[in-house]
Design a protein around this motif. Structure first.
Motif, PDB file in Angstrom:
ATOM      1  N   VAL A  33       5.796  40.829  20.961  1.00 15.30           N
ATOM      2  CA  VAL A  33       4.856  41.514  21.854  1.00 15.30           C
ATOM      3  C   VAL A  33       5.208  41.133  23.287  1.00 15.30           C
ATOM      4  CG1 VAL A  33       2.440  41.649  22.572  1.00 15.30           C
ATOM      5  CG2 VAL A  33       3.019  41.620  20.140  1.00 15.30           C
ATOM      6  N   VAL A  34       5.470  42.110  24.112  1.00 15.52           N
ATOM      7  CA  VAL A  34       5.751  41.853  25.523  1.00 15.52           C
ATOM      8  C   VAL A  34       4.531  42.249  26.341  1.00 15.52           C
ATOM      9  CG1 VAL A  34       7.120  42.565  27.525  1.00 15.52           C
ATOM     10  CG2 VAL A  34       8.267  42.006  25.372  1.00 15.52           C
ATOM     11  N   ILE A  35       4.064  41.312  27.172  1.00 15.66           N
ATOM     12  CA  ILE A  35       2.907  41.567  28.034  1.00 15.66           C
ATOM     13  C   ILE A  35       3.409  41.825  29.451  1.00 15.66           C
ATOM     14  CG2 ILE A  35       0.791  40.593  29.017  1.00 15.66           C
ATOM     15  CD1 ILE A  35       0.444  38.974  26.468  1.00 15.66           C
ATOM     16  N   ILE A  36       3.009  42.954  29.984  1.00 21.26           N
ATOM     17  CA  ILE A  36       3.350  43.286  31.364  1.00 21.26           C
ATOM     18  C   ILE A  36       2.053  43.481  32.149  1.00 21.26           C
ATOM     19  CG2 ILE A  36       5.554  44.353  30.719  1.00 21.26           C
ATOM     20  CD1 ILE A  36       4.239  47.118  31.133  1.00 21.26           C
ATOM     21  N   GLY A  37       2.184  43.421  33.468  1.00 20.95           N
ATOM     22  CA  GLY A  37       1.003  43.639  34.291  1.00 20.95           C
ATOM     23  C   GLY A  37       1.162  42.966  35.638  1.00 20.95           C
ATOM     24  N   PRO A  38       0.342  43.377  36.600  1.00 21.85           N
ATOM     25  CA  PRO A  38       0.485  42.856  37.959  1.00 21.85           C
ATOM     26  C   PRO A  38       0.181  41.360  38.053  1.00 21.85           C
ATOM     27  CG  PRO A  38      -1.176  44.613  37.873  1.00 21.85           C
ATOM     28  CD  PRO A  38      -0.723  44.364  36.475  1.00 21.85           C
ATOM     29  N   SER A  39       0.655  40.765  39.097  1.00 25.42           N
ATOM     30  CA  SER A  39       0.378  39.366  39.396  1.00 25.42           C
ATOM     31  C   SER A  39      -1.124  39.163  39.564  1.00 25.42           C
ATOM     32  CB  SER A  39       1.118  39.014  40.687  1.00 25.42           C
ATOM     33  OG  SER A  39       0.860  37.696  41.022  1.00 25.42           O
ATOM     34  N   GLY A  40      -1.629  38.093  38.973  1.00 25.09           N
ATOM     35  CA  GLY A  40      -3.056  37.785  39.104  1.00 25.09           C
ATOM     36  C   GLY A  40      -3.942  38.488  38.096  1.00 25.09           C
ATOM     37  N   SER A  41      -3.335  39.223  37.151  1.00 23.80           N
ATOM     38  CA  SER A  41      -4.149  39.999  36.208  1.00 23.80           C
ATOM     39  C   SER A  41      -4.648  39.180  35.025  1.00 23.80           C
ATOM     40  CB  SER A  41      -3.362  41.215  35.715  1.00 23.80           C
ATOM     41  OG  SER A  41      -2.150  40.818  35.110  1.00 23.80           O
ATOM     42  N   GLY A  42      -4.141  37.939  34.882  1.00 27.15           N
ATOM     43  CA  GLY A  42      -4.648  37.071  33.817  1.00 27.15           C
ATOM     44  C   GLY A  42      -3.654  36.824  32.689  1.00 27.15           C
ATOM     45  N   LYS A  43      -2.391  37.207  32.869  1.00 18.93           N
ATOM     46  CA  LYS A  43      -1.398  37.075  31.798  1.00 18.93           C
ATOM     47  C   LYS A  43      -1.159  35.602  31.421  1.00 18.93           C
ATOM     48  CE  LYS A  43       1.836  39.133  34.214  1.00 18.93           C
ATOM     49  NZ  LYS A  43       1.083  39.202  35.500  1.00 18.93           N
ATOM     50  N   SER A  44      -0.954  34.772  32.452  1.00 18.86           N
ATOM     51  CA  SER A  44      -0.713  33.348  32.159  1.00 18.86           C
ATOM     52  C   SER A  44      -1.943  32.702  31.536  1.00 18.86           C
ATOM     53  CB  SER A  44      -0.344  32.588  33.439  1.00 18.86           C
ATOM     54  OG  SER A  44       0.898  33.034  33.919  1.00 18.86           O
ATOM     55  N   THR A  45      -3.097  33.058  32.049  1.00 18.90           N
ATOM     56  CA  THR A  45      -4.343  32.502  31.501  1.00 18.90           C
ATOM     57  C   THR A  45      -4.467  32.860  30.024  1.00 18.90           C
ATOM     58  OG1 THR A  45      -5.364  32.696  33.671  1.00 18.90           O
ATOM     59  CG2 THR A  45      -6.851  32.442  31.793  1.00 18.90           C
ATOM     60  N   LEU A  46      -4.141  34.090  29.681  1.00 16.66           N
ATOM     61  CA  LEU A  46      -4.190  34.516  28.285  1.00 16.66           C
ATOM     62  C   LEU A  46      -3.251  33.664  27.427  1.00 16.66           C
ATOM     63  CD1 LEU A  46      -4.946  36.428  25.970  1.00 16.66           C
ATOM     64  CD2 LEU A  46      -3.282  38.073  26.877  1.00 16.66           C
ATOM     65  N   LEU A  47      -2.000  33.505  27.848  1.00 20.98           N
ATOM     66  CA  LEU A  47      -1.052  32.700  27.067  1.00 20.98           C
ATOM     67  C   LEU A  47      -1.527  31.260  26.953  1.00 20.98           C
ATOM     68  CD1 LEU A  47       2.709  33.463  27.753  1.00 20.98           C
ATOM     69  CD2 LEU A  47       1.155  34.449  26.082  1.00 20.98           C
ATOM     70  N   ARG A  48      -2.044  30.742  28.058  1.00 21.32           N
ATOM     71  CA  ARG A  48      -2.466  29.334  28.046  1.00 21.32           C
ATOM     72  C   ARG A  48      -3.647  29.096  27.103  1.00 21.32           C
ATOM     73  NH1 ARG A  48      -0.747  26.098  32.173  1.00 21.32           N
ATOM     74  NH2 ARG A  48      -2.791  25.164  32.437  1.00 21.32           N
ATOM     75  N   THR A  49      -4.515  30.062  26.973  1.00 18.21           N
ATOM     76  CA  THR A  49      -5.616  29.885  26.013  1.00 18.21           C
ATOM     77  C   THR A  49      -5.080  29.924  24.578  1.00 18.21           C
ATOM     78  OG1 THR A  49      -6.166  32.234  25.953  1.00 18.21           O
ATOM     79  CG2 THR A  49      -7.415  30.901  27.497  1.00 18.21           C
ATOM     80  N   LEU A  50      -4.010  30.695  24.352  1.00 14.67           N
ATOM     81  CA  LEU A  50      -3.440  30.771  22.993  1.00 14.67           C
ATOM     82  C   LEU A  50      -2.828  29.446  22.563  1.00 14.67           C
ATOM     83  CD1 LEU A  50      -1.629  34.234  23.034  1.00 14.67           C
ATOM     84  CD2 LEU A  50      -3.897  33.670  22.181  1.00 14.67           C
ATOM     85  N   ASN A  51      -2.440  28.635  23.527  1.00 13.25           N
ATOM     86  CA  ASN A  51      -1.830  27.336  23.244  1.00 13.25           C
ATOM     87  C   ASN A  51      -2.801  26.184  23.508  1.00 13.25           C
ATOM     88  OD1 ASN A  51       0.411  25.984  22.319  1.00 13.25           O
ATOM     89  ND2 ASN A  51       1.192  25.578  24.372  1.00 13.25           N
ATOM     90  N   LYS A  52      -4.042  26.540  23.719  1.00 12.77           N
ATOM     91  CA  LYS A  52      -5.102  25.549  23.980  1.00 12.77           C
ATOM     92  C   LYS A  52      -4.847  24.725  25.239  1.00 12.77           C
ATOM     93  CE  LYS A  52      -8.387  23.647  21.158  1.00 12.77           C
ATOM     94  NZ  LYS A  52      -9.381  23.702  20.185  1.00 12.77           N
ATOM     95  N   LEU A  53      -4.106  25.303  26.181  1.00  9.66           N
ATOM     96  CA  LEU A  53      -3.978  24.640  27.479  1.00  9.66           C
ATOM     97  C   LEU A  53      -5.199  24.946  28.334  1.00  9.66           C
ATOM     98  CD1 LEU A  53      -0.204  25.391  28.153  1.00  9.66           C
ATOM     99  CD2 LEU A  53      -1.211  23.127  27.811  1.00  9.66           C
ATOM    100  N   GLU A  54      -5.919  26.000  27.969  1.00 10.42           N
ATOM    101  CA  GLU A  54      -7.198  26.335  28.607  1.00 10.42           C
ATOM    102  C   GLU A  54      -8.205  26.591  27.498  1.00 10.42           C
ATOM    103  OE1 GLU A  54      -7.790  26.418  31.764  1.00 10.42           O
ATOM    104  OE2 GLU A  54      -5.792  26.641  32.673  1.00 10.42           O
ATOM    105  N   ALA A  55      -9.420  26.198  27.731  1.00  7.86           N
ATOM    106  CA  ALA A  55     -10.485  26.519  26.782  1.00  7.86           C
ATOM    107  C   ALA A  55     -11.097  27.861  27.166  1.00  7.86           C
ATOM    108  CB  ALA A  55     -11.550  25.434  26.817  1.00  7.86           C
ATOM    109  N   PRO A  56     -11.248  28.766  26.215  1.00  4.43           N
ATOM    110  CA  PRO A  56     -11.889  30.042  26.553  1.00  4.43           C
ATOM    111  C   PRO A  56     -13.364  29.829  26.890  1.00  4.43           C
ATOM    112  CG  PRO A  56     -11.204  30.001  24.227  1.00  4.43           C
ATOM    113  CD  PRO A  56     -10.830  28.675  24.816  1.00  4.43           C
ATOM    114  N   THR A  57     -13.892  30.701  27.737  1.00  6.48           N
ATOM    115  CA  THR A  57     -15.320  30.659  28.040  1.00  6.48           C
ATOM    116  C   THR A  57     -16.105  31.228  26.858  1.00  6.48           C
ATOM    117  OG1 THR A  57     -14.775  30.893  30.368  1.00  6.48           O
ATOM    118  CG2 THR A  57     -17.059  31.373  29.731  1.00  6.48           C
ATOM    119  N   SER A  58     -15.606  32.326  26.302  1.00 13.88           N
ATOM    120  CA  SER A  58     -16.189  32.866  25.068  1.00 13.88           C
ATOM    121  C   SER A  58     -15.153  33.739  24.376  1.00 13.88           C
ATOM    122  CB  SER A  58     -17.464  33.658  25.358  1.00 13.88           C
ATOM    123  OG  SER A  58     -17.160  34.787  26.142  1.00 13.88           O
TER     124      SER A  58
END
Ligand code: ADP
Ligand code: MG
Length: 243
Positions: A33-58
């Motif tokens: 799966v390739v994720i594309i999108g503008p800078s600041g759209s949340g792509k890194s945040t999404l990946l980081r939550t998948l690896n538990k580097l960030e805790a999701p809010t909900s």
């Protein structure tokens, strides 16, 4: 097709900045799966939550049947199973290439020293760096560093790999070697999520392309659908800027 990763209504806020606004995303076994999108759209945040580097809010993130958003889930188990490669490599620059690769397997007691070194050498061969095991990381080019970072992630024998703009910090002549290593992994059946601006890679390697904008999946489909018949106006606008 069995879903390995099932993200449902994932929300992440920093203070009052809602970065992920209800992301739904499934990833199947062996899928790229390739994720594309503008800078600041949340792509890194999404990946980081998948690896538990960030805790999701909900929301929930179910990986192989386990909701890793649950606080009781062991972070180390999650990361053993899901490897991650970052834009800026995140290697230990003061260690040798070999020590970077063997560090985690040794620390977690997954392998003894000789088996870990043997594995590191084998991984270095697969990323085209067979003669670098004793080199200091400092002495490598950016492209070589990123291939070491991939080898390091693979040393944990993950069965899912996340890549966050792995070629964005590289000089252009280094990009191809790194993408080739990723292509090889994909062809071996690795389940992969790749955030990238390399649209050629997306067209060639992705099973599915996901367009993220403003903290949401706005559109997804085959490369053919996304690049040749984009429906979403924001996706069309984005493609006009990057293609
Ligand atoms: P992308 O990878 O698509 O460029 P990011 O996920 O890095 O986007 O960032 C999305 C938004 O989240 C940005 O507005 C960014 O400033 C914000 N953000 C990311 N990480 C943090 C953090 N640790 N603390 C506060 N805000 C953050
Ligand atoms: Mg990013």
């Amino acid at each position: 097709m069995s879903a390995r990763i099932k993200v449902t209504d994932l929300v992440k806020t920093y203070g009052n900045n809602e970065v992920l606004k209800g992301v739904d995303l499934n990833v199947n076994n062996n899928e790229v799966v390739v994720i594309i999108g503008p800078s600041g759209s949340g792509k890194s945040t999404l990946l980081r939550t998948l690896n538990k580097l960030e805790a999701p809010t909900s929301g929930s993130i179910v990986v192989d049947g386990v909701d890793i958003a649950d606080k009781s889930v062991d972070i180390n188990k999650v990361r053993e199973n899901i490897g991650m490669v970052f834009q800026h490599f995140n290697l230990f620059n003061n260690l040798s290439v070999g020590d970077n690769i063997t560090l985690a397997p040794l620390q977690l007691g997954k392998k003894d020293k000789s088996a870990a070194v043997q594995q590191a050498q084998k991984l270095l061969e697969t990323v085209g760096l067979a003669d670098k095991i004793d080199q200091p990381v400092n002495s490598l080019s950016g492209g070589q560093k990123q291939r070491v970072a991939i080898a390091r992630a693979l040393a944990m024998e993950p069965d899912i790999m996340l890549f966050d703009e792995p070629t964005s910090a590289l000089d252009p002549e280094m990009v191809g070697d790194v993408l080739q290593v990723m292509k090889n992994l994909a062809s071996q059946g690795m389940t992969m999520i790749v955030v990238t601006h390399e649209m050629g890679f997306a067209k060639e390697v992705a099973d599915r392309v996901v367009f993220v904008d403003e903290g949401k999946v706005q559109e997804q489909g085959t490369p053919e659908q996304i690049f040749n018949q984009p429906k979403n106006a924001r996706l069309r606008d984005f493609l006009n800027k990057v293609l």
